[in-house]
Design a protein around this motif. Structure first.
Motif, mmCIF file in Angstrom:
data_model
loop_
_atom_site.group_PDB
_atom_site.id
_atom_site.type_symbol
_atom_site.label_atom_id
_atom_site.label_comp_id
_atom_site.label_asym_id
_atom_site.label_seq_id
_atom_site.Cartn_x
_atom_site.Cartn_y
_atom_site.Cartn_z
ATOM 1 N N GLN A 22 12.053 -41.599 64.182
ATOM 2 C CA GLN A 22 13.168 -40.687 64.418
ATOM 3 C C GLN A 22 12.745 -39.238 64.211
ATOM 4 N N ARG A 23 11.971 -38.983 63.156
ATOM 5 C CA ARG A 23 11.509 -37.616 62.886
ATOM 6 C C ARG A 23 10.664 -37.088 64.041
ATOM 7 N N GLU B 262 10.192 -42.501 60.438
ATOM 8 C CA GLU B 262 9.153 -41.604 60.949
ATOM 9 C C GLU B 262 9.277 -41.448 62.456
ATOM 10 N N ARG C 58 12.739 -36.382 67.158
ATOM 11 C CA ARG C 58 13.494 -35.126 67.000
ATOM 12 C C ARG C 58 12.564 -33.919 67.180
ATOM 13 N N ARG C 59 11.326 -34.039 66.686
ATOM 14 C CA ARG C 59 10.368 -32.944 66.853
ATOM 15 C C ARG C 59 10.029 -32.750 68.330
#
Length: 545
Positions: free
Chosen positions: A317-318, A315, A321-322
């Protein structure tokens, strides 16, 4: 001309703001700023636009601008957190985003303000536009300011001299100035300049001072010298609600005064940044998703990052990236994403392979390219290089990280770990201890203990290794590697009773743990003798192949 939005009516001719026929008192500059934003609501207004229109292009500090923006938001029932009507666009400016009804056409162009009023002298910080610490990070600003993308703002107020001797004032002032300098090395913070903070020396209402400076967090304290003893107290206060987030006291013997001053300021700065970070993660967690900006997604990512579980790592990492999608220049997001990818292979379920390692290094390098003066980003890039077994490059990055920010505890731990794999263990141990001393309540302190335990295993100091590994296991969210290090050390010592308990704790957290699994996850250990020594301890403990 009357401009209406919601229950409000802004009358440019009468210079009035009303809500449901009730007039709202506004300072002239706040009125001019609000009118300019509403009239130019079709575009993002930059800081330079506001200064040109409201202050006729005169030099204006960020704190003055921030105070006026905050006042305008408050007048129309908005806030920097909600941003329903006046919205900040990171590194670009602000815009009035409410629906406006006008009784005259052509409301898209702004007219010059009719009068200008400077901040009253009693509230005007001296030397507003200056920075006595010589860095851009030390300029006065706040979350509502235009240039900082939501980064938290900290002001260090002059420490009170409680010694009863005015000649000791230089020392309390020196402590304050050194803390400002040390905090300015944390690129995740915006630190108010020394001249602005010192303009409020002796002020009683610290919360009002914080609001005047546009600071969300205040550091205050006192210095008392009695004979050859020195006592320094320090507090961290959240400005909006006045909550005390952290406080501590330091008692020292006066010997080498300058060495003592360096020690105290470094220790205090190392404690303040993690406390601000924790408060920011809680703040972002309370925000509604549509209001989140790049920095908010980054902060949410760090919240999951520090939980140290496989699901939270993914989560994090997500979210990183966002954040990068929203702000391609957000260096901190690249750094944390790089490190999260490395940890996914070391601590969690991601397959250690060349593709992932290369991705981590490339992303980490990109973070450094966006901000090569951030010690934390250099640390994370160094860890990615170490995972690739590029030990020499990793050591260079970690040494640079410490040069950039001597208060950053994780860099000392990383440097100690890197020296360990090079076999320079006697050099490594003091760095682990320095990390522990600097940040005794760090959310990753279990890693400080755990990596030190691994160093003692490689040095065949198994009693010390078992002790430090046990300390690591007692920290909340400690990873299973801390438990594995304890098992390996106890396996060499052949302490049967302790082993029974240690193996049970390890397998409770990682039921499928084997010697083969350990060998695979320790892919970054280049020295085969070190790796075999570790695995041999697991075998002797009874861990299956």
């Amino acid at each position: 001309m009357q401009l209406a939005f919601g229950d409000y009516v802004l009358d440019s001719g009468r210079r009035e703001l009303k809500r449901n026929s009730e007039q709202i008192a506004l300072e002239p500059q706040v009125f001019d700023l609000l009118l300019f934003l509403v009239q130019n609501r079709d575009r993002v207004v930059t800081k330079d636009d506001l200064i040109a229109a409201v202050w006729n292009g005169r030099i204006v500090s960020d704190s003055t601008l921030t105070t006026r923006i905050n006042a305008a938001r408050k007048a129309v029932g908005d806030s920097g957190g909600r941003q329903i009507l006046i919205k900040t666009y990171a590194r670009k400016g602000i815009r009035f985003v409410g629906d406006v009804r006008s009784d005259t056409p052509g409301a898209g162009s702004a007219e010059p303000p009719e009068q200008v009023q400077e901040m009253p002298p009693a509230l005007l910080p001296q030397g507003q536009a200056e920075s006595s610490v010589g860095t851009a990070s030390a300029r006065v600003t706040s979350r509502a300011a235009l240039d900082w993308g939501g980064k938290p703002t900290v002001a260090v107020l002059p420490f009170n001299n409680m010694s009863g001797d005015q000649e000791q004032e230089y020392f309390s002032d020196g402590i304050t100035e050194d803390i400002i300098t040390a905090l300015s090395k944390y690129r995740s913070l915006v630190v108010i300049a020394r001249n602005s903070s010192f303009a409020f020396k002796g002020a009683a209402d610290v919360r009002q001072v914080g609001l005047s400076l546009g600071a969300e967090y205040l550091v205050k304290g006192s210095v008392r010298k009695i004979g050859q003893r020195l006592r320094i107290t320090v507090q961290l206060v959240e400005t909006e609600e006045g909550h005390h987030l952290w406080a501590d006291r330091y008692d020292r013997d006066l010997q080498d005064l300058f060495k003592l001053q360096d020690e105290i300021t470094t220790t205090i700065a190392a404690r303040i940044e993690p406390e601000v970070g924790a408060a920011e993660r809680l703040r972002v967690d309370r925000k509604a998703v549509p209001e989140l900006h790049a920095w908010d997604f980054f902060r949410l990512g760090t919240k999951h990052f520090y939980k140290s579980t496989a699901a939270d790592n993914l989560e994090a990492q997500r979210l990183f990236r966002r954040a990068i999608e929203l702000d391609r220049s957000l260096a901190e997001a690249y750094g944390f994403l790089s490190y999260a990818i490395v940890l996914s292979m070391v601590y969690f379920d991601a397959e250690p392979n060349e593709e992932r390692l290369n991705e981590a290094v490339v992303i980490g390098k990109r973070g450094v390219e966006h901000d090569d003066q951030d010690g934390l980003i250099r640390f994370m890039y160094g860890r990615a290089l170490l995972a690739q077994k590029a030990y020499g490059d990793a050591l260079a990055e970690l040494e640079t990280a410490i040069d950039l920010n001597p208060c950053l505890a994780v860099s000392y731990c990383g440097l100690g770990d890197s020296l360990t794999y090079e076999g320079r263990i006697s050099e490594a141990i003091p760095y682990f201890q320095k990390a522990i001393d600097l940040s005794p309540y760090d959310p990753l302190r279990w890693a400080f203990y755990s990596y030190r335990a691994l160093a003692h295993i490689f040095a065949q100091e198994f009693d010390l290794a078992a002790d430090w590994a046990q300390r690591a296991t007692r920290v909340p969210n400690a990873h299973y590697w801390a438990f594995s290090h304890r098992v390996s050390a106890l396996g060499h010592l052949e302490y049967a009773e302790d082993l029974r308990v240690a193996i049970g704790e390890l397998l409770q957290r990682k039921p499928d743990f084997t010697c083969r699994f350990a060998r695979k996850r320790l892919f970054y250990v280049k020295n085969p003798e070190q790796l075999e020594l570790y695995i041999e301890g697991l075998r002797r403990a009874g861990i299956p192949e």
